[in-house]
Each structure stands twice: as structure tokens, then as C-alpha cells.
Design a protein around this motif. Sequence first.
Motif, PDB file in Angstrom:
ATOM      1  N   THR A 109       0.818  -0.982   0.202  1.00  0.00           N
ATOM      2  CA  THR A 109       0.175  -0.019   0.094  1.00  0.00           C
ATOM      3  C   THR A 109       0.665   1.320  -0.246  1.00  0.00           C
ATOM      4  OG1 THR A 109      -1.556  -1.033   1.299  1.00  0.00           O
ATOM      5  CG2 THR A 109      -1.519   1.471   1.002  1.00  0.00           C
ATOM      6  N   ALA A 110       1.993   0.879   0.734  1.00  0.00           N
ATOM      7  CA  ALA A 110       2.666   2.455   0.692  1.00  0.00           C
ATOM      8  C   ALA A 110       3.184   2.696  -0.410  1.00  0.00           C
ATOM      9  CB  ALA A 110       3.956   2.393   2.080  1.00  0.00           C
ATOM     10  N   ASP A 111       3.990   1.418  -0.697  1.00  0.00           N
ATOM     11  CA  ASP A 111       4.435   1.871  -2.048  1.00  0.00           C
ATOM     12  C   ASP A 111       3.404   2.576  -3.329  1.00  0.00           C
ATOM     13  OD1 ASP A 111       6.163   0.629  -1.073  1.00  0.00           O
ATOM     14  OD2 ASP A 111       6.433  -1.222  -2.952  1.00  0.00           O
ATOM     15  N   LYS A 112       1.892   2.114  -3.112  1.00  0.00           N
ATOM     16  CA  LYS A 112       1.069   2.834  -4.231  1.00  0.00           C
ATOM     17  C   LYS A 112       0.591   3.797  -4.393  1.00  0.00           C
ATOM     18  CE  LYS A 112      -3.045   0.685  -4.331  1.00  0.00           C
ATOM     19  NZ  LYS A 112      -3.449  -0.024  -3.772  1.00  0.00           N
ATOM     20  N   LEU A 113       0.825   4.413  -2.330  1.00  0.00           N
ATOM     21  CA  LEU A 113       0.259   5.659  -2.544  1.00  0.00           C
ATOM     22  C   LEU A 113       1.356   6.663  -2.787  1.00  0.00           C
ATOM     23  CD1 LEU A 113      -1.027   5.098   0.634  1.00  0.00           C
ATOM     24  CD2 LEU A 113      -2.559   5.609  -1.449  1.00  0.00           C
ATOM     25  N   GLU A 114       2.969   6.295  -2.503  1.00  0.00           N
ATOM     26  CA  GLU A 114       3.958   7.108  -3.432  1.00  0.00           C
ATOM     27  C   GLU A 114       4.083   7.073  -3.970  1.00  0.00           C
ATOM     28  OE1 GLU A 114       7.778   5.812  -0.742  1.00  0.00           O
ATOM     29  OE2 GLU A 114       8.971   6.529  -2.453  1.00  0.00           O
ATOM     30  N   ALA A 115       3.918   5.916  -4.824  1.00  0.00           N
ATOM     31  CA  ALA A 115       4.397   5.900  -6.770  1.00  0.00           C
ATOM     32  C   ALA A 115       2.672   7.133  -6.974  1.00  0.00           C
ATOM     33  CB  ALA A 115       3.723   5.266  -7.546  1.00  0.00           C
ATOM     34  N   ALA A 116       1.250   7.477  -6.369  1.00  0.00           N
ATOM     35  CA  ALA A 116       0.681   8.679  -6.613  1.00  0.00           C
ATOM     36  C   ALA A 116       1.332   9.417  -6.134  1.00  0.00           C
ATOM     37  CB  ALA A 116      -0.568   7.530  -5.780  1.00  0.00           C
ATOM     38  N   LEU A 117       1.669   9.581  -5.396  1.00  0.00           N
ATOM     39  CA  LEU A 117       2.206  11.324  -4.841  1.00  0.00           C
ATOM     40  C   LEU A 117       3.350  11.420  -5.678  1.00  0.00           C
ATOM     41  CD1 LEU A 117       2.748  10.989  -0.600  1.00  0.00           C
ATOM     42  CD2 LEU A 117       0.593  12.755  -2.123  1.00  0.00           C
ATOM     43  N   LEU A 118       3.926  10.812  -5.950  1.00  0.00           N
ATOM     44  CA  LEU A 118       5.267  11.559  -7.220  1.00  0.00           C
ATOM     45  C   LEU A 118       5.156  11.335  -8.102  1.00  0.00           C
ATOM     46  CD1 LEU A 118       8.384   8.950  -5.462  1.00  0.00           C
ATOM     47  CD2 LEU A 118       8.172  11.196  -5.314  1.00  0.00           C
ATOM     48  N   ARG A 119       4.389  10.789  -9.022  1.00  0.00           N
ATOM     49  CA  ARG A 119       3.576  11.076 -10.206  1.00  0.00           C
ATOM     50  C   ARG A 119       2.439  12.659 -10.513  1.00  0.00           C
ATOM     51  NH1 ARG A 119       0.995   6.341  -9.512  1.00  0.00           N
ATOM     52  NH2 ARG A 119      -2.030   6.660 -10.029  1.00  0.00           N
ATOM     53  N   THR A 120       1.897  13.019  -9.281  1.00  0.00           N
ATOM     54  CA  THR A 120       1.119  14.005  -9.060  1.00  0.00           C
ATOM     55  C   THR A 120       2.078  15.173  -8.688  1.00  0.00           C
ATOM     56  OG1 THR A 120       0.048  12.211  -8.375  1.00  0.00           O
ATOM     57  CG2 THR A 120      -1.323  15.025  -8.605  1.00  0.00           C
ATOM     58  N   PHE A 121       2.812  15.513  -8.183  1.00  0.00           N
ATOM     59  CA  PHE A 121       3.451  16.343  -7.329  1.00  0.00           C
ATOM     60  C   PHE A 121       4.548  16.096  -7.596  1.00  0.00           C
ATOM     61  CE2 PHE A 121      -0.416  15.690  -4.898  1.00  0.00           C
ATOM     62  CZ  PHE A 121      -1.399  16.457  -5.238  1.00  0.00           C
ATOM     63  N   ASP A 122       5.482  17.051  -6.501  1.00  0.00           N
ATOM     64  CA  ASP A 122       6.678  17.573  -7.510  1.00  0.00           C
ATOM     65  C   ASP A 122       7.257  16.587  -5.923  1.00  0.00           C
ATOM     66  OD1 ASP A 122       6.896  18.795  -9.594  1.00  0.00           O
ATOM     67  OD2 ASP A 122       7.436  20.644  -9.409  1.00  0.00           O
ATOM     68  N   TYR A 123       8.440  16.217  -5.696  1.00  0.00           N
ATOM     69  CA  TYR A 123       8.940  16.026  -5.223  1.00  0.00           C
ATOM     70  C   TYR A 123       9.301  17.316  -4.117  1.00  0.00           C
ATOM     71  CZ  TYR A 123      12.366  13.094  -2.059  1.00  0.00           C
ATOM     72  OH  TYR A 123      12.810  12.713  -0.612  1.00  0.00           O
ATOM     73  N   GLY A 124       9.202  17.719  -2.877  1.00  0.00           N
ATOM     74  CA  GLY A 124       9.690  18.190  -2.136  1.00  0.00           C
ATOM     75  C   GLY A 124       8.304  19.224  -1.891  1.00  0.00           C
ATOM     76  N   LYS A 125       7.584  18.858  -2.000  1.00  0.00           N
ATOM     77  CA  LYS A 125       6.196  19.518  -2.280  1.00  0.00           C
ATOM     78  C   LYS A 125       5.279  19.672  -1.000  1.00  0.00           C
ATOM     79  CE  LYS A 125       3.124  22.270  -5.210  1.00  0.00           C
ATOM     80  NZ  LYS A 125       1.942  21.845  -4.246  1.00  0.00           N
ATOM     81  N   LYS A 126       4.956  20.645  -0.296  1.00  0.00           N
ATOM     82  CA  LYS A 126       3.611  20.410   0.942  1.00  0.00           C
ATOM     83  C   LYS A 126       2.464  20.560   0.532  1.00  0.00           C
ATOM     84  CE  LYS A 126       6.103  20.927   5.061  1.00  0.00           C
ATOM     85  NZ  LYS A 126       6.789  21.774   6.166  1.00  0.00           N
ATOM     86  N   ILE A 127       1.885  19.712   0.249  1.00  0.00           N
ATOM     87  CA  ILE A 127       0.340  19.785   0.134  1.00  0.00           C
ATOM     88  C   ILE A 127      -0.776  19.546   1.210  1.00  0.00           C
ATOM     89  CG2 ILE A 127      -1.523  18.736  -1.086  1.00  0.00           C
ATOM     90  CD1 ILE A 127       1.716  16.865  -2.694  1.00  0.00           C
ATOM     91  N   PRO A 128      -1.225  21.114   1.461  1.00  0.00           N
ATOM     92  CA  PRO A 128      -2.274  21.356   2.238  1.00  0.00           C
ATOM     93  C   PRO A 128      -3.841  20.380   2.405  1.00  0.00           C
ATOM     94  CG  PRO A 128      -1.872  23.402   1.129  1.00  0.00           C
ATOM     95  CD  PRO A 128      -1.124  22.427   0.826  1.00  0.00           C
ATOM     96  N   ILE A 129      -3.565  19.739   3.256  1.00  0.00           N
ATOM     97  CA  ILE A 129      -4.604  18.521   3.156  1.00  0.00           C
ATOM     98  C   ILE A 129      -6.192  18.374   2.855  1.00  0.00           C
ATOM     99  CG2 ILE A 129      -5.854  19.086   5.854  1.00  0.00           C
ATOM    100  CD1 ILE A 129      -5.379  15.186   3.690  1.00  0.00           C
ATOM    101  N   LEU A 130      -6.789  20.049   2.210  1.00  0.00           N
ATOM    102  CA  LEU A 130      -7.502  19.901   2.257  1.00  0.00           C
ATOM    103  C   LEU A 130      -7.342  20.250   0.226  1.00  0.00           C
ATOM    104  CD1 LEU A 130      -9.365  22.637   4.073  1.00  0.00           C
ATOM    105  CD2 LEU A 130      -9.899  19.831   3.919  1.00  0.00           C
ATOM    106  N   GLU A 131      -5.996  20.996  -0.158  1.00  0.00           N
ATOM    107  CA  GLU A 131      -6.255  20.485  -1.466  1.00  0.00           C
ATOM    108  C   GLU A 131      -6.048  18.906  -1.415  1.00  0.00           C
ATOM    109  OE1 GLU A 131      -2.757  23.220  -2.583  1.00  0.00           O
ATOM    110  OE2 GLU A 131      -2.829  21.916  -4.063  1.00  0.00           O
ATOM    111  N   LEU A 132      -5.317  18.221  -0.768  1.00  0.00           N
ATOM    112  CA  LEU A 132      -5.351  16.957  -1.635  1.00  0.00           C
ATOM    113  C   LEU A 132      -6.111  15.951  -1.474  1.00  0.00           C
ATOM    114  CD1 LEU A 132      -2.451  15.269  -1.143  1.00  0.00           C
ATOM    115  CD2 LEU A 132      -2.824  13.690   0.145  1.00  0.00           C
TER     116      LEU A 132
END
Length: 378
Positions: A109-132
Motif C-alpha cells: 500500500t505504501a508503495d502504491k501511495l508513494e507512486a501516486a504522490l510522486l507522479r502527481t506532485f514535485d518531490y519536496g512539495k507540501k500539499i495542504p490536506i484540503l487540497e489533497l
Amino acid sequence: MFEVVIIGAGMAGATLAERFASSGKKVLLIERRRHVEGNCYDEVDANGILIHKYGPHLFHTDDAQVWEYLSRFTPWHLYFHRVKAVIDGKPVPIPFNLNTLREVFPQSTADKLEAALLRTFDYGKKIPILELKKSADADLQFLADFVYEKIFLHYSEKQWGLSPEKISGAVTARVPVFVGRDDRYFNDRFQAMPKFGYTRLVENMLAHKNIKLMLNTDFHEVTALRGEEIFLFGQRFDGQLIYTGQLDELFDKRFGELPYRSIDMQFDSVDAEKFQSAPVVNYPNNYDFTRITEFKQIHPAQSPRTTILREYPQAYVAGVNEPYYPLFTDEARAAYEKYSAELARFKNVTAVGRLAEYRYYDIDDAVKRALDVFDALN
Ligand code: UDP
């Protein structure tokens, strides 16, 4: 006689007092409490540990001007703040980041979620929870719901005493998911604690022959606003008045009380070298308190005991407890605007700081704002 009167000796008031005094002006600084440094006040307790009486205050800034300015008055002890939140009984690092993923989910699950984050956002970015939460991606939607429920929702309801839709963007922006592995709570360039504490820092700022400090003095005993004029000790005063307290008090609460949130600070001495796995551990979902701070982990001290602080949020009641956070609801902001319009009638009165401007200032924001006000008035 005095050319500048400053009400409130917290971070904003002290900065302005120092700046005006150093520019050759005679400054009267009035403080209701018996000590300086407002809610950043710290003192050494019976365990020999430097504690923050009004809750943990961690210094961090990206602003080189603020850093250099404060560095004139204190040496620093380098310190990177770390916070954990207890999720399903386990303390895990927050802001929720790529390491946290691996602590709360099975590897697949962690692998899948990490991949989703990395394909959507730049590494090093902070995404406010309501935006996510607005994300169309099902994996990100799942992650956003998890973080919202386990970290944000119940903590914020306790902290603010409000339903989530009434909690302002100024607050929710402080709960991000971080696309990275940096476990530090802040990413600012400069992160450190004043080596001998905030109180000493401010005492050093105020040690100037042009500053007269009156502690234990309510501003009503010394100053008054009448018509469009300022009075000091009963005489008309033509200098600058800087006000850093609650704005409703300056106008005798004529438009009603501005709401602030308070905290019941419960200190405890524990008979152990160390109490918890991080300087601050948040309890979003359990207990009535929001978090526990262990001060020894912020200011190292040799002691067989350790001092901890549990924070129980509560409504602010004038004269009973302390105002810590402006309550950022639409109604409260509208009430603040009325006071702000009243203030605008006085050309020589300026509101500065977290209480007076009704803003979620961090320490560096308050200092920066004070430096800017000084420049504007000179
Ligand atoms: N917050 C949250 N869960 C957490 C930590 C913070 O929901 O585990 C929210 C909460 O609304 C809180 C705000 O983020 O009031 C800011 O929290 P932080 O601890 O960063 O700020 P402080 O209270 O120290 O100013």
C-alpha cells in the motif's frame, strides 16, 4: 519626555521598543504581566529545565533579516523541531511524509501511495490536506481521507472547538502531506532556539537607556484614547502609540468581545530521564489534550527528571485565562474589521502582533511585521 509609547512587551512590542530606542527615541513600554516576552516567556523550573510557560514556541524563519536582527541579542542552540502524532496507538512522524507512509501502511500500500504522490506532485512539495482531498486520483483520495481523519479532524475540533468547515484556511494550510523524507516539522533555512531562552533574548533587546519598562501596569492606568486624540498620564500625547494587545480592549469592547482560543497548560514533573520519543507528540484522536511537549528535548538539560506539558484547549474568558489564538471564523473576522476601522481614525496608533492584528503570526512573522512598521514610521 516619551516620544513612543508601546503597549505590550511581547516579541512585537520588544522589537519596536528596541528599534525606536536605538534610533534615539525615548520609549515607554507598558506591560500588564509581571514579566516581559508575552507568550514566548520561558523560565527554568524546579527540575532545572527551561520551560515555555505559555506553550511550546519553536523559532524558525526563512527571513535572513529577522534571523540577523535577533542574532544581535542572543547566541543560538541549533535545533530542528520534530513532531509525532499518535495514529492507532503508534507515534509516527508528521507532517505526514513518505516515511510516515511506511510506518502506517503495509509495504504494498505504501508503495502504491508513494507512486501516486510522486507522479502527481514535485518531490519536496507540501500539499495542504484540503487540497489533497480535492484530488481525482483514487489512491490520493484514500490517502487524503486517512490523513484528514487520523491527523486533522479530531485534533482541530479539540483545538478550535469548531466544526471542520468553520476552521480557516490559515489553519488547514498548516496540516500538509509532505512529498519527501525530511522528518523535520519545519523546512525553513534558519531553525534554532535562543541559547538562554526567549526571556533573556528580550531582556537583552530592552537593555537600552532610552527604554523605560513598566511591568504590572494595565494600559488603562497610563493611556487613553478620546475623540481622535491620545492621552498619556492625563496629558495629550502627540507621539506614536503602538498597541500589541487585544484590539477589543483598546476600545472597551464596544463592538463586543473578539473571540480567542485559550489552553489550559498542565505541567507535570516525571521521575524519569526521558518521557517520549519526540519533543512534541500530538494526540489527535485520544484524550482531551491535544499534545504533550517534553522541554528537555528542546533545551537539553542534565536532570534525573523531565518536565512535560499537556495542552487542554478551552474557550478564552477575559480575566480568567490567557488568549493564545485568534479564532478565525468569518463572524470573528467581521467583528475585528469593526475595531480595525475604529483604529484607523487615529493617525498615530498602530496595531502590531498576533493579538492586535488578529493573525496567526509565528514568532518570525511578528518580528518581521515590527521591523516593517518601524521602517514605515520613520
Ligand atoms: N493540526 C492538526 N493535527 C495535528 C497538528 C496540527 O489538525 O496533529 C492542525 C490544528 O488545527 C492546529 C493547526 O494544525 O491548530 C496548527 O498546529 P501547529 O501545532 O502546527 O501550531 P501551533 O498550535 O503550535 O501554533
